[in-house]
Design an enzyme around this catalytic site. Structure first.
Site, PDB file in Angstrom:
ATOM      1  N   HIS A 197      87.249  34.663 -16.864  1.00  0.00           N
ATOM      2  CA  HIS A 197      86.435  33.672 -16.132  1.00  0.00           C
ATOM      3  C   HIS A 197      85.007  34.188 -16.012  1.00  0.00           C
ATOM      4  O   HIS A 197      84.777  35.281 -15.483  1.00  0.00           O
ATOM      5  CB  HIS A 197      87.040  33.470 -14.738  1.00  0.00           C
ATOM      6  CG  HIS A 197      86.372  32.415 -13.911  1.00  0.00           C
ATOM      7  ND1 HIS A 197      86.643  31.070 -14.032  1.00  0.00           N
ATOM      8  CD2 HIS A 197      85.455  32.533 -12.919  1.00  0.00           C
ATOM      9  CE1 HIS A 197      85.919  30.405 -13.137  1.00  0.00           C
ATOM     10  NE2 HIS A 197      85.198  31.262 -12.456  1.00  0.00           N
ATOM     11  N   ASP A 256      81.319  33.617 -14.594  1.00  0.00           N
ATOM     12  CA  ASP A 256      80.554  32.879 -13.572  1.00  0.00           C
ATOM     13  C   ASP A 256      79.075  32.842 -13.906  1.00  0.00           C
ATOM     14  O   ASP A 256      78.361  33.831 -13.732  1.00  0.00           O
ATOM     15  CB  ASP A 256      80.759  33.550 -12.201  1.00  0.00           C
ATOM     16  CG  ASP A 256      82.144  33.262 -11.652  1.00  0.00           C
ATOM     17  OD1 ASP A 256      82.820  34.206 -11.218  1.00  0.00           O
ATOM     18  OD2 ASP A 256      82.539  32.072 -11.654  1.00  0.00           O
ATOM     19  N   MET A 271      75.457  31.579 -13.045  1.00  0.00           N
ATOM     20  CA  MET A 271      74.747  31.121 -11.853  1.00  0.00           C
ATOM     21  C   MET A 271      73.234  31.122 -12.121  1.00  0.00           C
ATOM     22  O   MET A 271      72.707  32.039 -12.746  1.00  0.00           O
ATOM     23  CB  MET A 271      75.047  32.057 -10.672  1.00  0.00           C
ATOM     24  CG  MET A 271      76.521  32.127 -10.349  1.00  0.00           C
ATOM     25  SD  MET A 271      76.807  33.230  -8.949  1.00  0.00           S
ATOM     26  CE  MET A 271      78.607  33.241  -8.931  1.00  0.00           C
ATOM     27  N   HIS A 313      82.362  29.025 -16.089  1.00  0.00           N
ATOM     28  CA  HIS A 313      82.176  28.258 -14.844  1.00  0.00           C
ATOM     29  C   HIS A 313      80.674  28.111 -14.619  1.00  0.00           C
ATOM     30  O   HIS A 313      80.013  29.062 -14.199  1.00  0.00           O
ATOM     31  CB  HIS A 313      82.861  29.030 -13.698  1.00  0.00           C
ATOM     32  CG  HIS A 313      82.715  28.401 -12.375  1.00  0.00           C
ATOM     33  ND1 HIS A 313      83.071  29.051 -11.215  1.00  0.00           N
ATOM     34  CD2 HIS A 313      82.250  27.190 -11.973  1.00  0.00           C
ATOM     35  CE1 HIS A 313      82.840  28.256 -10.158  1.00  0.00           C
ATOM     36  NE2 HIS A 313      82.348  27.120 -10.609  1.00  0.00           N
ATOM     37  N   MET A 328      77.749  27.260 -12.661  1.00  0.00           N
ATOM     38  CA  MET A 328      77.220  26.974 -11.330  1.00  0.00           C
ATOM     39  C   MET A 328      75.697  26.861 -11.484  1.00  0.00           C
ATOM     40  O   MET A 328      74.921  27.710 -11.017  1.00  0.00           O
ATOM     41  CB  MET A 328      77.607  28.082 -10.341  1.00  0.00           C
ATOM     42  CG  MET A 328      79.075  27.999  -9.949  1.00  0.00           C
ATOM     43  SD  MET A 328      79.685  29.496  -9.200  1.00  0.00           S
ATOM     44  CE  MET A 328      80.076  30.423 -10.696  1.00  0.00           C
ATOM     45  N   MET A 387      86.998  24.858  -5.584  1.00  0.00           N
ATOM     46  CA  MET A 387      86.428  26.089  -5.033  1.00  0.00           C
ATOM     47  C   MET A 387      87.061  26.351  -3.676  1.00  0.00           C
ATOM     48  O   MET A 387      87.095  25.462  -2.818  1.00  0.00           O
ATOM     49  CB  MET A 387      84.913  25.945  -4.887  1.00  0.00           C
ATOM     50  CG  MET A 387      84.152  25.911  -6.202  1.00  0.00           C
ATOM     51  SD  MET A 387      84.503  27.296  -7.287  1.00  0.00           S
ATOM     52  CE  MET A 387      83.829  28.656  -6.326  1.00  0.00           C
ATOM     53  N   GLY A 438      78.845  31.355  -5.317  1.00  0.00           N
ATOM     54  CA  GLY A 438      77.644  32.200  -5.374  1.00  0.00           C
ATOM     55  C   GLY A 438      77.963  33.674  -5.410  1.00  0.00           C
ATOM     56  O   GLY A 438      77.206  34.469  -5.977  1.00  0.00           O
ATOM     57  N   ASP A 465      89.560  28.853  -7.189  1.00  0.00           N
ATOM     58  CA  ASP A 465      88.593  29.922  -7.441  1.00  0.00           C
ATOM     59  C   ASP A 465      87.915  30.375  -6.142  1.00  0.00           C
ATOM     60  O   ASP A 465      87.173  29.621  -5.529  1.00  0.00           O
ATOM     61  CB  ASP A 465      87.519  29.375  -8.407  1.00  0.00           C
ATOM     62  CG  ASP A 465      86.520  30.421  -8.814  1.00  0.00           C
ATOM     63  OD1 ASP A 465      85.574  30.066  -9.543  1.00  0.00           O
ATOM     64  OD2 ASP A 465      86.664  31.588  -8.407  1.00  0.00           O
ATOM     65  N   GLY A 507      88.591  37.764  -8.648  1.00  0.00           N
ATOM     66  CA  GLY A 507      87.515  38.715  -8.959  1.00  0.00           C
ATOM     67  C   GLY A 507      87.757  40.052  -8.278  1.00  0.00           C
ATOM     68  O   GLY A 507      88.381  40.951  -8.825  1.00  0.00           O
TER      69      GLY A 507
END
Ligand code: DX5
Ligand code: ZN
Length: 220
Positions: A34, A36, A38, A67, A69, A138, A143, A176, A198
């Site tokens: 996964h 992330d 951002m 993912h 964001m 979520m 974040g 998540d 995580g």
């Protein structure tokens, strides 16, 4: 019940030895990776772009679950697809054109996910649910890694699982944020197909030990 898929979030991995950590997670039996992404606007943190996805693509054959964001994700979907993403998830709150973004992901031959934040009504997923490969709930405010699971998420998983059963049984439910050995069984029994983990995988002990502890709770 189907096998629970585990997708480690690399956000809390040791970036100074990212390749090693990915290989360690793979050896520990994780199912996806996964990633992330951002942008410091949709969420108050800045991580990485397609470059890192490309680098990770060379290290593992596991599905890469990106993912996004980021605001206006449509701008970057093609770049992440080219970089080697298998699953691309956009946030409903990040674009007025979620339907077009999902279509774009599928036109690129990738699996399309739509995510909602803890404060967004579940109903926001419904117009697109029939077309989704994945719906991401979520369970923390996005974040950062290492946050606490929001308990109200469990009821949302249950409600989404019922709606998914009626509208699109093939759509995976991904949860998540804040997933730990103490709550993973509850999340799984509520209907999650994939959990993103995580800090509970990459912190303190070797990944294999953390993975054993996590799955020990699921299949206890
Ligand atoms: C948060 C990210 C999550 C997070 C999970 O915005 O989307 O994937 O990294 O990390 P933990 O499991 O530590 O909450
Ligand atoms: Zn994530």
């Amino acid at each position: 019940m189907p096998k629970l898929l585990v997708a480690p979030s690399i956000l809390t991995a040791d970036f100074a030895r990212l390749g090693e950590q990915i290989r360690e997670a793979e050896a520990a039996g994780v199912d996806w990776i996964h990633l992330d992404v951002m942008d410091g606007r949709f969420v108050p943190n800045l991580t990485f772009g397609p470059l890192v996805v490309e680098a990770i693509r060379k290290v593992t054959a596991l599905p890469l679950d990106v993912h996004l964001m980021i605001v206006e994700p449509e701008r970057y979907i093609a770049d992440f697809a080219r970089a080697g993403a298998d699953w691309i998830t956009v946030h409903h709150e990040a674009t007025p054109h979620a339907h077009r973004a999902v279509q774009q992901i599928k036109e690129l031959g990738k699996k399309a996910g739509l995510a909602i934040n803890p404060g967004t009504p579940l109903e926001a997923l419904l117009p697109l649910l029939p077309e989704l490969d994945l719906a991401l709930l979520m369970s923390v405010n996005p974040g950062f890694g290492g946050q606490k699971y929001i308990p109200a998420s469990t009821e949302r998983i249950r409600r989404l699982a019922a709606l998914r059963g009626q509208m699109n049984p093939a759509c995976l439910i991904q949860v998540d944020g804040g997933i730990k050995p103490v709550n993973v069984a509850e999340v799984y029994r509520a209907g999650a197909d994939v959990v993103v983990v995580g800090s509970a995988l990459f912190n303190n002990r070797p990944v294999a030990e953390n993975m054993k502890k996590l799955l020990g709770e699921v299949y206890a």
